[in-house]
Design a protein around this motif. Structure first.
Motif, PDB file in Angstrom:
ATOM      1  N   GLY A  13       1.313  -0.670   0.005  1.00 33.38           N
ATOM      2  CA  GLY A  13      -0.010  -0.120   0.017  1.00 33.38           C
ATOM      3  C   GLY A  13       0.665   1.060   0.124  1.00 33.38           C
ATOM      4  N   THR A  14       2.264   1.492   0.090  1.00 32.40           N
ATOM      5  CA  THR A  14       3.108   2.284   0.062  1.00 32.40           C
ATOM      6  C   THR A  14       3.832   2.225  -1.307  1.00 32.40           C
ATOM      7  N   LEU A  15       4.490   1.221  -0.885  1.00 33.42           N
ATOM      8  CA  LEU A  15       6.135   1.266  -2.605  1.00 33.42           C
ATOM      9  C   LEU A  15       4.997   0.744  -3.415  1.00 33.42           C
ATOM     10  N   ALA A  16       3.782  -0.568  -2.977  1.00 35.84           N
ATOM     11  CA  ALA A  16       3.109  -1.009  -4.249  1.00 35.84           C
ATOM     12  C   ALA A  16       1.569  -0.993  -4.104  1.00 35.84           C
ATOM     13  N   ASN A  17       0.517  -0.325  -4.609  1.00 28.36           N
ATOM     14  CA  ASN A  17      -0.840  -1.269  -4.249  1.00 28.36           C
ATOM     15  C   ASN A  17      -1.284  -2.809  -4.289  1.00 28.36           C
ATOM     16  N   THR A  18      -1.378  -2.678  -3.534  1.00 30.12           N
ATOM     17  CA  THR A  18      -1.240  -4.699  -3.283  1.00 30.12           C
ATOM     18  C   THR A  18      -2.393  -5.038  -2.324  1.00 30.12           C
ATOM     19  N   ASP A  19      -2.869  -3.834  -2.325  1.00 31.06           N
ATOM     20  CA  ASP A  19      -4.671  -3.918  -1.383  1.00 31.06           C
ATOM     21  C   ASP A  19      -5.750  -5.007  -1.462  1.00 31.06           C
ATOM     22  N   GLU A  20      -6.251  -4.890  -3.300  1.00 30.35           N
ATOM     23  CA  GLU A  20      -6.885  -6.156  -3.507  1.00 30.35           C
ATOM     24  C   GLU A  20      -6.495  -6.801  -3.837  1.00 30.35           C
ATOM     25  N   HIS A  21      -5.202  -7.318  -3.608  1.00 31.39           N
ATOM     26  CA  HIS A  21      -4.610  -9.286  -3.579  1.00 31.39           C
ATOM     27  C   HIS A  21      -5.253  -9.660  -1.881  1.00 31.39           C
ATOM     28  N   HIS A  22      -4.291  -8.826  -1.192  1.00 27.92           N
ATOM     29  CA  HIS A  22      -4.720  -9.066   0.406  1.00 27.92           C
ATOM     30  C   HIS A  22      -5.911  -8.811   0.525  1.00 27.92           C
ATOM     31  N   PHE A  23      -6.823  -8.624  -0.059  1.00 26.25           N
ATOM     32  CA  PHE A  23      -8.418  -8.693   0.265  1.00 26.25           C
ATOM     33  C   PHE A  23      -8.832  -9.418  -0.152  1.00 26.25           C
ATOM     34  N   GLY A  24      -8.908  -9.681  -1.289  1.00 21.25           N
ATOM     35  CA  GLY A  24      -9.537 -10.670  -2.520  1.00 21.25           C
ATOM     36  C   GLY A  24      -8.987 -12.063  -1.576  1.00 21.25           C
ATOM     37  N   HIS A  84       1.762  -9.514 -10.984  1.00 16.55           N
ATOM     38  CA  HIS A  84       2.903  -8.380 -12.107  1.00 16.55           C
ATOM     39  C   HIS A  84       3.380  -7.432 -11.133  1.00 16.55           C
ATOM     40  N   MET A  85       4.506  -6.566 -10.560  1.00 13.36           N
ATOM     41  CA  MET A  85       4.098  -5.586  -9.700  1.00 13.36           C
ATOM     42  C   MET A  85       4.496  -4.652 -10.140  1.00 13.36           C
ATOM     43  N   GLU A  86       3.996  -3.029 -10.026  1.00 13.14           N
ATOM     44  CA  GLU A  86       4.510  -1.629 -10.337  1.00 13.14           C
ATOM     45  C   GLU A  86       4.506  -0.970  -9.590  1.00 13.14           C
ATOM     46  N   PRO A  87       5.398  -0.397  -8.686  1.00 10.12           N
ATOM     47  CA  PRO A  87       5.704   0.485  -7.960  1.00 10.12           C
ATOM     48  C   PRO A  87       5.275   1.304  -7.874  1.00 10.12           C
ATOM     49  N   ALA A  88       4.840   1.759  -7.108  1.00  9.12           N
ATOM     50  CA  ALA A  88       3.947   3.997  -6.798  1.00  9.12           C
ATOM     51  C   ALA A  88       4.438   4.864  -7.669  1.00  9.12           C
ATOM     52  N   ALA A  89       3.838   5.317  -7.585  1.00 13.60           N
ATOM     53  CA  ALA A  89       3.881   6.799  -8.768  1.00 13.60           C
ATOM     54  C   ALA A  89       5.205   7.778  -7.592  1.00 13.60           C
ATOM     55  N   GLY A  90       6.767   7.760  -8.347  1.00 13.91           N
ATOM     56  CA  GLY A  90       7.562   8.016  -7.664  1.00 13.91           C
ATOM     57  C   GLY A  90       8.462   7.305  -7.117  1.00 13.91           C
ATOM     58  N   ALA A  91       7.691   6.293  -7.020  1.00 17.10           N
ATOM     59  CA  ALA A  91       8.592   5.229  -6.346  1.00 17.10           C
ATOM     60  C   ALA A  91      10.247   5.229  -6.346  1.00 17.10           C
ATOM     61  N   LEU A  92      10.313   5.242  -7.641  1.00 18.47           N
ATOM     62  CA  LEU A  92      12.169   5.069  -8.270  1.00 18.47           C
ATOM     63  C   LEU A  92      12.970   6.290  -7.738  1.00 18.47           C
ATOM     64  N   LYS A  93      12.063   7.247  -8.346  1.00 21.69           N
ATOM     65  CA  LYS A  93      13.091   8.357  -8.271  1.00 21.69           C
ATOM     66  C   LYS A  93      13.500   8.234  -6.925  1.00 21.69           C
ATOM     67  N   ILE A  94      12.319   8.243  -6.096  1.00 23.98           N
ATOM     68  CA  ILE A  94      12.363   9.017  -4.340  1.00 23.98           C
ATOM     69  C   ILE A  94      13.819   7.668  -4.027  1.00 23.98           C
ATOM     70  N   PHE A  95      13.543   6.627  -4.264  1.00 21.67           N
ATOM     71  CA  PHE A  95      15.035   5.323  -4.691  1.00 21.67           C
ATOM     72  C   PHE A  95      15.992   6.105  -4.638  1.00 21.67           C
ATOM     73  N   GLU A  96      16.398   6.465  -6.387  1.00 20.97           N
ATOM     74  CA  GLU A  96      17.491   7.050  -6.920  1.00 20.97           C
ATOM     75  C   GLU A  96      17.965   8.566  -6.189  1.00 20.97           C
ATOM     76  N   TRP A  97      17.569   9.054  -5.629  1.00 19.39           N
ATOM     77  CA  TRP A  97      17.021  10.498  -4.896  1.00 19.39           C
ATOM     78  C   TRP A  97      18.702   9.633  -4.407  1.00 19.39           C
ATOM     79  N   ALA A  98      18.464   8.932  -2.902  1.00 20.77           N
ATOM     80  CA  ALA A  98      18.074   8.213  -1.751  1.00 20.77           C
ATOM     81  C   ALA A  98      20.176   7.724  -2.468  1.00 20.77           C
ATOM     82  N   ARG A  99      19.683   6.987  -3.101  1.00 19.70           N
ATOM     83  CA  ARG A  99      21.246   6.073  -3.313  1.00 19.70           C
ATOM     84  C   ARG A  99      21.780   7.263  -4.240  1.00 19.70           C
ATOM     85  N   SER A 100      22.070   8.513  -4.679  1.00 19.73           N
ATOM     86  CA  SER A 100      22.976   9.046  -5.402  1.00 19.73           C
ATOM     87  C   SER A 100      23.064  10.103  -4.252  1.00 19.73           C
TER      88      SER A 100
END
Length: 227
Positions: A13-24, A84-100
């Motif tokens: 629910g934070t890095l990926a929206n998985t709630d529908e899978h858990h609810f199901g 299939h997993m999709e990261p939340a919008a902007g997640a990859l960007k903030i991880f890159e920011w942190a790594r740099s």
């Protein structure tokens, strides 16, 4: 010497929206016993809780020594549904920011390790984190602050120089009780509910302007987040 800055992320629910899978998965598990729950019940009483708490509440008629098998069944149903997993919008960007910038990253979750590793690998983030904290592997999971305090300890970080990101009531309570400035993620719950639980700010995703203003301040001047 000042502690390094750190970011601590919930997973579901934070890095990926998985709630529908858990609810199901919960609906299948409950349906096998002639029961069901509403999405509102899932959001308020299940989302973010540990499996032992969930099983005690929703299966009080089942002997407790059988609860782990119920939990394992539910998690297997969840993993089978994730193709299939999709990261939340902007997640990859903030991880890159942190790594740099050498910013430490922890993922702090009540999910079982098998789920967490599946998700992190699916999101392409497994090799981008410094530590993975599993609530069920500690004496106390969220909403207790111990998982976040553990994450800070493993990162060599302090709460005053960290940000946390959470979507659930139990997660927000845990992070805020650990003294960390906490962003509530508006994935499933309304803004006021997240604020009432202890969030310092509420954002839709990791592209939010208020988040990046704060990160810019961090990059420019080593700010401290006091809550």
């Amino acid at each position: 010497m000042q502690d390094k800055f750190s970011l601590l992320f919930d997973l579901d629910g934070t890095l990926a929206n998985t709630d529908e899978h858990h609810f199901g998965a919960f609906q299948v598990l409950l349906g096998e016993r002639g029961r069901s729950i509403s999405i509102e019940t899932y959001q308020s009483r299940i989302m973010g809780a540990t499996n032992d708490v969930i099983m005690r509440e929703f299966f009080p008629d089942v002997p407790e020594h059988l609860h782990p098998a119920l939990a394992d069944r539910k998690e297997a149903l969840f993993r089978a549904s994730v193709t299939h997993m999709e990261p939340a919008a902007g997640a990859l960007k903030i991880f890159e920011w942190a790594r740099s910038r050498g910013v430490g990253i922890a993922v702090v979750t009540n999910a079982p390790r098998a789920n967490a590793e599946l998700m992190l690998n699916g999101l392409g983030l497994a090799d981008r984190i410094d530590t993975l904290v599993i609530g069920d592997e500690l004496p106390r999971g969220k909403p207790d602050p111990l998982p976040y305090l553990t994450g800070l300890e493993r990162l060599g970080a302090s709460a005053e120089r960290a940000l946390a990101f959470e979507d659930s009531l139990s997660g927000i309570r845990a992070a805020s009780a650990a003294g960390i400035y906490t962003f509530g993620m508006r994935t499933a719950l309304p803004t006021q509910t997240l604020l009432d639980a202890g969030a310092n700010d509420v954002i839709d995703d990791f592209t939010a302007a208020s988040l990046w203003r704060m990160l810019d301040d961090v990059a420019q001047g080593a700010v401290s987040m006091r809550v």
